[in-house]
Scaffold this motif. Structure first.
Motif, PDB file in Angstrom:
ATOM      1  N   GLN A 100       0.496  -1.281   0.300  1.00 39.23           N
ATOM      2  CA  GLN A 100      -0.089  -0.234  -0.113  1.00 39.23           C
ATOM      3  C   GLN A 100       0.943   1.551  -0.475  1.00 39.23           C
ATOM      4  N   TYR A 101       0.434   2.776  -0.211  1.00 38.64           N
ATOM      5  CA  TYR A 101       1.082   3.599  -1.259  1.00 38.64           C
ATOM      6  C   TYR A 101       0.253   4.263  -0.787  1.00 38.64           C
ATOM      7  N   ASP A 102       0.362   5.686  -0.200  1.00 36.39           N
ATOM      8  CA  ASP A 102      -0.090   7.002   0.581  1.00 36.39           C
ATOM      9  C   ASP A 102       0.692   7.774   0.101  1.00 36.39           C
ATOM     10  N   GLY A 103       1.288   8.254  -0.918  1.00 37.68           N
ATOM     11  CA  GLY A 103       1.824   9.466  -1.296  1.00 37.68           C
ATOM     12  C   GLY A 103       1.323  11.047  -1.865  1.00 37.68           C
ATOM     13  N   GLN A 104       2.300  12.205  -0.559  1.00 37.01           N
ATOM     14  CA  GLN A 104       1.565  13.521  -0.997  1.00 37.01           C
ATOM     15  C   GLN A 104       3.331  14.080  -1.821  1.00 37.01           C
ATOM     16  N   PRO A 105       3.634  15.072  -1.786  1.00 34.09           N
ATOM     17  CA  PRO A 105       4.482  16.039  -2.170  1.00 34.09           C
ATOM     18  C   PRO A 105       6.089  16.073  -1.020  1.00 34.09           C
ATOM     19  N   ASP A 106       5.353  16.284  -0.023  1.00 25.35           N
ATOM     20  CA  ASP A 106       6.240  16.111   1.423  1.00 25.35           C
ATOM     21  C   ASP A 106       6.161  14.959   2.074  1.00 25.35           C
ATOM     22  N   ARG A 107       5.181  14.092   2.102  1.00 28.96           N
ATOM     23  CA  ARG A 107       5.481  13.310   2.876  1.00 28.96           C
ATOM     24  C   ARG A 107       4.480  11.921   1.939  1.00 28.96           C
ATOM     25  N   TYR A 108       4.709  10.628   2.912  1.00 28.50           N
ATOM     26  CA  TYR A 108       4.095   9.056   2.362  1.00 28.50           C
ATOM     27  C   TYR A 108       4.796   8.135   3.632  1.00 28.50           C
ATOM     28  N   SER A 109       3.607   7.296   3.052  1.00 29.90           N
ATOM     29  CA  SER A 109       3.778   6.151   3.812  1.00 29.90           C
ATOM     30  C   SER A 109       3.577   4.530   3.090  1.00 29.90           C
ATOM     31  N   LEU A 110       4.134   3.884   2.943  1.00 29.54           N
ATOM     32  CA  LEU A 110       4.555   2.534   2.515  1.00 29.54           C
ATOM     33  C   LEU A 110       3.615   1.312   4.122  1.00 29.54           C
ATOM     34  N   ARG A 111       2.742   0.744   3.167  1.00 29.87           N
ATOM     35  CA  ARG A 111       2.714  -0.330   4.297  1.00 29.87           C
ATOM     36  C   ARG A 111       1.920  -2.066   2.914  1.00 29.87           C
ATOM     37  N   SER A 112       2.961  -3.236   4.297  1.00 28.97           N
ATOM     38  CA  SER A 112       2.387  -4.186   4.035  1.00 28.97           C
ATOM     39  C   SER A 112       1.414  -3.871   5.186  1.00 28.97           C
ATOM     40  N   LEU A 113       0.682  -5.511   4.534  1.00 31.01           N
ATOM     41  CA  LEU A 113      -1.027  -5.821   5.561  1.00 31.01           C
ATOM     42  C   LEU A 113      -0.412  -6.747   6.157  1.00 31.01           C
ATOM     43  N   GLY A 114       0.811  -7.418   6.528  1.00 36.76           N
ATOM     44  CA  GLY A 114       0.677  -7.973   7.160  1.00 36.76           C
ATOM     45  C   GLY A 114       0.532  -9.512   6.750  1.00 36.76           C
ATOM     46  N   PRO A 115       0.129 -11.029   8.009  1.00 40.63           N
ATOM     47  CA  PRO A 115       0.334 -11.802   7.615  1.00 40.63           C
ATOM     48  C   PRO A 115      -1.551 -11.653   8.105  1.00 40.63           C
ATOM     49  N   ASP A 116      -1.946 -11.206   8.306  1.00 43.77           N
ATOM     50  CA  ASP A 116      -3.915 -11.130   8.391  1.00 43.77           C
ATOM     51  C   ASP A 116      -3.937  -9.984   7.284  1.00 43.77           C
ATOM     52  N   GLY A 117      -3.374  -9.448   6.508  1.00 44.88           N
ATOM     53  CA  GLY A 117      -4.089  -8.918   5.386  1.00 44.88           C
ATOM     54  C   GLY A 117      -4.808  -7.903   4.785  1.00 44.88           C
ATOM     55  N   LYS A 118      -5.460  -7.283   6.941  1.00 50.37           N
ATOM     56  CA  LYS A 118      -5.656  -6.263   7.035  1.00 50.37           C
ATOM     57  C   LYS A 118      -5.535  -4.932   7.255  1.00 50.37           C
ATOM     58  N   PRO A 119      -5.572  -4.091   6.347  1.00 54.57           N
ATOM     59  CA  PRO A 119      -5.280  -2.385   7.008  1.00 54.57           C
ATOM     60  C   PRO A 119      -5.922  -2.405   8.156  1.00 54.57           C
ATOM     61  N   ASN A 120      -4.533  -1.938   9.141  1.00 56.98           N
ATOM     62  CA  ASN A 120      -4.441  -0.678  10.016  1.00 56.98           C
ATOM     63  C   ASN A 120      -4.555  -1.843  11.193  1.00 56.98           C
ATOM     64  N   THR A 121      -3.884  -3.402  11.622  1.00 57.63           N
ATOM     65  CA  THR A 121      -3.981  -4.053  12.221  1.00 57.63           C
ATOM     66  C   THR A 121      -2.153  -3.956  12.642  1.00 57.63           C
ATOM     67  N   SER A 122      -2.253  -4.296  14.199  1.00 60.61           N
ATOM     68  CA  SER A 122      -1.070  -4.528  14.289  1.00 60.61           C
ATOM     69  C   SER A 122       0.081  -4.702  14.436  1.00 60.61           C
ATOM     70  N   ASP A 123      -0.299  -6.286  13.432  1.00 60.55           N
ATOM     71  CA  ASP A 123       0.807  -6.709  12.956  1.00 60.55           C
ATOM     72  C   ASP A 123       1.902  -6.271  11.207  1.00 60.55           C
ATOM     73  N   ASP A 124       0.784  -5.124  10.624  1.00 58.67           N
ATOM     74  CA  ASP A 124       1.124  -3.896   9.591  1.00 58.67           C
ATOM     75  C   ASP A 124       2.907  -3.899   9.302  1.00 58.67           C
TER      76      ASP A 124
END
Length: 130
Positions: A100-124
């Motif tokens: 997962q990627y969310d990029g703005q001109p001044d910041r970004y966030s890269l994410r793997s959903l981890g083993p559970d495959g669900k966003p915004n969980t503790s294993d991300d």
């Protein structure tokens, strides 16, 4: 041709059925409950390494261009970074799910959903910048 006898014992938990023990031939039963956790640990390390590689390429992109890649799609990010800033194409995490990627001109966030495959969980696994 070889004939191999294998026996499996399954256990049920809150997530459903899982392999608990394995026996081959006349050998003793082997508890395999820790195998999945060990594999996930290796995959977490690989995902963190890949995200760090992408983050480094993003930093190089920003140093040259003055901004990060603006997009909410990892595929767009990789298309901008490869091959000049990123020598290999990295599209999916070790669990074979897109990063997962969310990029703005001044910041970004890269994410793997981890083993559970669900966003915004503790294993991300998350890398953000600057």
């Amino acid at each position: 041709v070889a004939l191999v006898q294998a026996d499996f014992r399954f256990a049920r938990d809150t997530r459903g059925w899982r392999l608990a023990e394995f026996k081959s031939g006349n050998r003793d039963w082997v508890n395999v409950t820790g195998v999945a956790a060990a594999v996930d640990k290796l995959k977490r390390t690989a995902a963190a390494d890949e995200l760090s590689t992408i983050a480094k390429a993003l930093g190089d992109f920003r140093r040259e261009r003055g901004f990060f890649v603006v997009s909410d799609k990892e595929s767009v990010l990789i298309d901008h970074l490869s091959p000049k800033y990123l020598t290999r194409v990295i599209r999916v995490d070790p669990w074979l799910r897109p990063y997962q990627y969310d990029g703005q001109p001044d910041r970004y966030s890269l994410r793997s959903l981890g083993p559970d495959g669900k966003p915004n969980t503790s294993d991300d696994i998350v890398v953000s910048g600057p």
